[in-house]
Design a protein around this motif. Structure first.
Motif: not given
Length: 140
Positions: A24-28, A30-33, A62-68
């Motif tokens: 679920p953390g991966l999903a959250f 990805a959603g945040g990204a 934005f995508t990368q930093l949010a995900f990381v």
């Protein structure tokens, strides 16, 4: 005559707990990204410059930093689950404080207009609004 009885579960509860948090953390994350990227793209579409210090921020940045950094939050949640007596409360306090700290560079970088600063701050808050409550619910 002695009889041995085992009450050990058929599965490893620690591994199950980790799996129940990481997927679920991966999903959250990805959603945040996605939300960070959409927020930045929408602001850019209405004319907000995504330049900081004269350098443009690409949307995938934005995508990368949010995900990381969301995955850093997942790691924190896992650590608090393992070592804290109150993991949900500790996680929320820590991540809200870290979100506040993450806003400081947006406010302090010289040469950035107000609309860009607001957009950058909104991306941080949008990601936090997805990741923090989502992970908190997994820590109860």
């Amino acid at each position: 005559m002695s009889r041995s009885t085992s009450i050990a579960p058929d599965h490893d509860p620690i591994a199950t707990g980790r799996r129940a948090l990481w997927w679920p953390g991966l999903a959250f994350a990805a959603g945040g990204a996605v939300v960070a990227t959409v927020t930045a793209a929408a602001a850019n579409a209405i004319g907000v410059s995504l330049e900081v210090g004269g350098e443009g921020i690409p949307l995938l940045g934005f995508t990368q930093l949010a995900f990381v950094f969301s995955m850093v939050g997942v790691a924190l949640a896992a650590a608090f689950r393992k070592w804290s007596h109150r993991p949900a409360a500790t996680f929320v306090r820590t991540t809200v404080a870290l979100t506040g700290v993450s806003l400081l560079p947006d406010l302090l970088v010289p040469g950035t207009d107000l609309a860009t600063r607001v957009t950058l701050g909104l991306t941080h808050l949008a990601v936090a609004a997805i990741v923090i409550p989502g992970l908190r619910s997994r820590l109860r």
